[in-house]
Write an enzyme that holds these catalytic residues in place. Structure first.
Site, PDB file in Angstrom:
ATOM      1  N   HIS A   1       0.808  -1.227   0.000  1.00  0.00           N
ATOM      2  CA  HIS A   1       0.000   0.000   0.000  1.00  0.00           C
ATOM      3  C   HIS A   1       0.836   1.269   0.000  1.00  0.00           C
ATOM      4  O   HIS A   1       0.274   2.374   0.080  1.00  0.00           O
ATOM      5  CB  HIS A   1      -0.921   0.006   1.219  1.00  0.00           C
ATOM      6  CG  HIS A   1      -1.718  -1.253   1.392  1.00  0.00           C
ATOM      7  ND1 HIS A   1      -1.526  -2.112   2.455  1.00  0.00           N
ATOM      8  CD2 HIS A   1      -2.675  -1.807   0.610  1.00  0.00           C
ATOM      9  CE1 HIS A   1      -2.353  -3.134   2.338  1.00  0.00           C
ATOM     10  NE2 HIS A   1      -3.046  -2.988   1.236  1.00  0.00           N
TER      11      HIS A   1
ATOM     12  N   CYS B   1       0.377  15.676  19.241  1.00  0.00           N
ATOM     13  CA  CYS B   1      -0.789  15.148  18.534  1.00  0.00           C
ATOM     14  C   CYS B   1      -1.754  16.298  18.231  1.00  0.00           C
ATOM     15  O   CYS B   1      -2.048  17.112  19.106  1.00  0.00           O
ATOM     16  CB  CYS B   1      -1.471  14.072  19.378  1.00  0.00           C
ATOM     17  SG  CYS B   1      -3.052  13.481  18.713  1.00  0.00           S
TER      18      CYS B   1
ATOM     19  N   CYS C   1      -5.128  15.412  20.759  1.00  0.00           N
ATOM     20  CA  CYS C   1      -5.064  15.461  22.225  1.00  0.00           C
ATOM     21  C   CYS C   1      -3.875  16.257  22.746  1.00  0.00           C
ATOM     22  O   CYS C   1      -3.704  16.404  23.953  1.00  0.00           O
ATOM     23  CB  CYS C   1      -5.026  14.049  22.799  1.00  0.00           C
ATOM     24  SG  CYS C   1      -3.541  13.107  22.357  1.00  0.00           S
TER      25      CYS C   1
ATOM     26  N   CYS D   1       1.447  11.117   9.495  1.00  0.00           N
ATOM     27  CA  CYS D   1       0.806  10.454   8.357  1.00  0.00           C
ATOM     28  C   CYS D   1       1.611  10.758   7.102  1.00  0.00           C
ATOM     29  O   CYS D   1       1.899  11.928   6.802  1.00  0.00           O
ATOM     30  CB  CYS D   1      -0.630  10.956   8.215  1.00  0.00           C
ATOM     31  SG  CYS D   1      -1.476  10.339   6.738  1.00  0.00           S
TER      32      CYS D   1
ATOM     33  N   CYS E   1      -1.023  11.040  17.900  1.00  0.00           N
ATOM     34  CA  CYS E   1      -0.342  10.125  18.821  1.00  0.00           C
ATOM     35  C   CYS E   1      -0.477   8.698  18.301  1.00  0.00           C
ATOM     36  O   CYS E   1      -1.484   8.325  17.694  1.00  0.00           O
ATOM     37  CB  CYS E   1      -0.922  10.241  20.227  1.00  0.00           C
ATOM     38  SG  CYS E   1      -2.695   9.998  20.345  1.00  0.00           S
TER      39      CYS E   1
ATOM     40  N   HIS F   1      -4.337   7.222   3.627  1.00  0.00           N
ATOM     41  CA  HIS F   1      -3.845   7.662   4.942  1.00  0.00           C
ATOM     42  C   HIS F   1      -3.541   6.453   5.830  1.00  0.00           C
ATOM     43  O   HIS F   1      -3.771   6.487   7.045  1.00  0.00           O
ATOM     44  CB  HIS F   1      -4.864   8.563   5.632  1.00  0.00           C
ATOM     45  CG  HIS F   1      -5.203   9.798   4.868  1.00  0.00           C
ATOM     46  ND1 HIS F   1      -4.603  11.016   5.120  1.00  0.00           N
ATOM     47  CD2 HIS F   1      -6.074   9.997   3.842  1.00  0.00           C
ATOM     48  CE1 HIS F   1      -5.106  11.925   4.288  1.00  0.00           C
ATOM     49  NE2 HIS F   1      -5.985  11.324   3.497  1.00  0.00           N
TER      50      HIS F   1
ATOM     51  N   CYS G   1      -2.284  -3.158   6.596  1.00  0.00           N
ATOM     52  CA  CYS G   1      -1.594  -4.441   6.838  1.00  0.00           C
ATOM     53  C   CYS G   1      -1.598  -4.804   8.314  1.00  0.00           C
ATOM     54  O   CYS G   1      -1.371  -5.961   8.676  1.00  0.00           O
ATOM     55  CB  CYS G   1      -0.147  -4.364   6.349  1.00  0.00           C
ATOM     56  SG  CYS G   1       0.038  -4.077   4.587  1.00  0.00           S
TER      57      CYS G   1
ATOM     58  N   CYS H   1       5.293   2.183  31.781  1.00  0.00           N
ATOM     59  CA  CYS H   1       6.122   2.473  32.950  1.00  0.00           C
ATOM     60  C   CYS H   1       6.290   1.230  33.821  1.00  0.00           C
ATOM     61  O   CYS H   1       7.315   1.073  34.495  1.00  0.00           O
ATOM     62  CB  CYS H   1       5.534   3.613  33.756  1.00  0.00           C
ATOM     63  SG  CYS H   1       3.812   3.365  34.264  1.00  0.00           S
TER      64      CYS H   1
ATOM     65  N   HIS I   1       1.166   5.277  38.102  1.00  0.00           N
ATOM     66  CA  HIS I   1       2.459   5.341  37.433  1.00  0.00           C
ATOM     67  C   HIS I   1       3.497   4.584  38.261  1.00  0.00           C
ATOM     68  O   HIS I   1       3.441   4.587  39.496  1.00  0.00           O
ATOM     69  CB  HIS I   1       2.878   6.807  37.268  1.00  0.00           C
ATOM     70  CG  HIS I   1       4.167   7.007  36.541  1.00  0.00           C
ATOM     71  ND1 HIS I   1       4.359   6.606  35.231  1.00  0.00           N
ATOM     72  CD2 HIS I   1       5.342   7.563  36.933  1.00  0.00           C
ATOM     73  CE1 HIS I   1       5.592   6.917  34.853  1.00  0.00           C
ATOM     74  NE2 HIS I   1       6.199   7.495  35.872  1.00  0.00           N
TER      75      HIS I   1
END
Length: 523
Positions: free
Chosen positions: A5, A29, A32, A41, A49, A84, A100, A170, A473
């Site tokens: 592709h 991003c 967000c 892209c 992201c 895309h 894929c 993490c 975390h």
């Protein structure tokens, strides 16, 4: 894999002016605004992201598919429209195709993927040079900072390297950093010869462990070895353990996905699979299984989990004696169980005590947790013992003794427990010693142990920050060459003993104190 592709999806100019400003690894991003794992892209140069964070790059592809399907009937050349589908990781420069559902290694006929990769690398290098020049002035005037330490009047560089968070990884980073500071364990893997996993026309090119290659093409031991080798080379750039994470996805299905995981559960899976592969029973990889001293343990029938002893069981392996007594007839049953770590309950009387400085009541100590584990306990109605003499289930008592102590004593504090619907966290502070942990009183035969053979020194601590196992975390503290470090994903800072002892430990790694005779024999 070879992606079909690329020619229809890679449409941007290699030096596109539509790229954001700054270093690619710090791009945000567009949805967000997260700067973790940015992916660009290769159709429209938009940044989202990646698959390890909120997955907006994948949603960008899915939205383009919906738009294409809406115009499918009205446009005859729909198949030729850009999809895309292909993105590039702005930190590792690996290329991924969502159609894929795999990483790809081929390129377009014009070599556009490689040209974009080189352009992003140039942007990253130019940004790094500017940042390095700016930071150099700060380092020269700083008396104490995260990268330099004054030792005997001279500056020595901080040699520890952080690990990139691939998106809620993490839990993995904290365990890897802890294990990397257990020298006897770490050195064994770093001294292993490299395993070549590629040949033919892919030789010399970077190898991506993908789902299409099959399980026989990956080696957990090899990727673990590479990660350990990268952590103490003095690089100030965080290492990305993506290849290791891909292998973990392959062989440990429980850890597939991007949600937070339990660090202790991950550690157990990791050690178990390293042990299996070192035995030569997993993934078809042949390795030298054990150091000489491990063979002696195996010959004695000790510390062998699932067969032959390996470096995992020879270092982390201990033996428990489980003693059960029938309260009706007095029959005693004994069983020996190997262990790689011990999971300790925090006694119920301490569970409301959250901080070390709380005045009400005594402080919970690690000795309290060990005593709770080894004390005589009467089994409840749900755990009735099947007495072979009484021929039925009877009330009984249970007690654990440690028959053999390991070289590295790993202790897991059970901070998470189930209520009716939720898994809550016990946030109690547990006091633990940095040195001189004495395990002699918990041994089955303490008279057969030397004066210092039961003493342990703290090597590493894993800490969970937050309220639940599925959130929060993980960070780690570890000592290396006499200095304590705090490992927080890509950030590594020097710290002190006072900070370490205040931590609310989740997993503790203690190393057996070497006797003088053992030290002299190495000289």
């Amino acid at each position: 894999m070879e992606c079909p592709h690329l020619n229809s999806s890679v449409c941007i100019a290699p030096d596109s002016t539509q790229f954001p400003n700054g270093s690619p690894s710090s791009w945000c991003c567009s949805v967000c605004r997260s700067n973790k794992s940015p992916w660009v892209c290769l159709t429209c140069s938009s940044v989202q992201c990646g698959r390890y964070v909120n997955g907006h790059a994948k949603k960008h592809f899915e939205d383009s598919q919906i738009q294409a399907s809406n115009h499918k009937k009205s446009e005859k050349h729909d198949k030729e429209k850009p999809q895309h589908a292909v993105c590039m990781d702005c930190s590792s420069y690996s290329t991924y195709c969502y159609r894929c559902d795999d990483f790809v290694v081929n390129d377009t006929k014009l070599g556009l993927v490689q040209k974009v990769r080189e352009h992003l690398q140039n942007l990253e290098n130019s940004g790094f040079s500017v940042d390095r020049h700016r930071k150099r002035k700060l380092l020269e005037s700083s008396s104490l900072n995260n990268k330099l330490l004054k030792v005997n009047g001279s500056a020595s560089a901080l040699c520890a390297t952080g690990l990139r968070n691939l998106g809620n990884t993490c839990f993995m980073n904290a365990i890897l950093q802890s294990l990397s500071n257990i020298q006897q364990f770490c050195c064994y893997f770093k001294e292993l010869p490299a395993v070549e996993l590629r040949s033919g026309k892919t030789a010399g090119r970077r190898m991506y462990h993908t789902r299409s290659l099959g399980d026989n093409s990956v080696s957990l031991v090899e990727e673990f070895r590479k990660t350990l080798c990268a952590l103490w080379q003095g690089s100030q750039t965080a290492f990305s353990p993506e290849s290791l994470f891909y292998v973990i996805w392959k062989i440990m299905p429980n850890f597939r996905g991007y949600q937070q995981q339990d660090a202790h559960e991950f550690m157990r899976y990791l050690l178990d699979h390293l042990h299996l592969e070192l035995q030569g029973e997993c993934n078809g990889v042949s390795r030298s299984t054990i150091p000489q001293e491990g063979a002696m343990l195996s010959a004695g029938g000790k510390c062998c989990i699932n067969g032959t002893s390996t470096v995992v069981t020879s270092i982390f392996g201990g033996i428990l004696q489980n003693e059960v007594n029938c309260l009706i007839c007095g029959t005693e049953s004994r069983k020996f169980d190997p262990f790689l770590d011990l999971s300790l309950d925090i006694p119920s009387q301490f569970r409301n005590k959250r901080t070390k400085n709380q005045e009400s009541g005594p402080i919970c100590t690690l000795r309290d947790c060990l005593r709770s584990f080894t004390d005589l306990e009467e089994l409840d109605e749900t755990e009735l013992y099947m007495c072979h003499k009484c021929k039925k289930r009877q009330k009984s008592t249970k007690k654990f003794w440690i028959q053999k102590l390991p070289k590295v004593f790993c202790l897991h504090l059970k901070r998470f427990h189930w209520t009716a619907y939720l898994r809550n966290k016990i946030d109690t502070y547990v006091e633990f010693p940095l040195r001189g942990l004495d395990m002699k009183c918990y041994l089955l035969e303490p008279e057969n142990s030397g004066p210092e053979s039961c003493l342990y020194e703290l090597a590493a601590v894993v800490v969970h920050h937050g309220s639940g196992v599925g959130s929060g975390h993980y960070t780690a503290y570890a000592t290396h060459e006499g200095r304590w470090y705090h490992f927080n994903d890509s950030t590594v800072t020097l710290t002190d003993e006072e900070t370490v002892v205040k931590a609310k430990a989740y997993i503790l790694f203690y190393i057996e104190r070497q006797t003088k005779s053992a030290s002299d024999s190495k000289l």
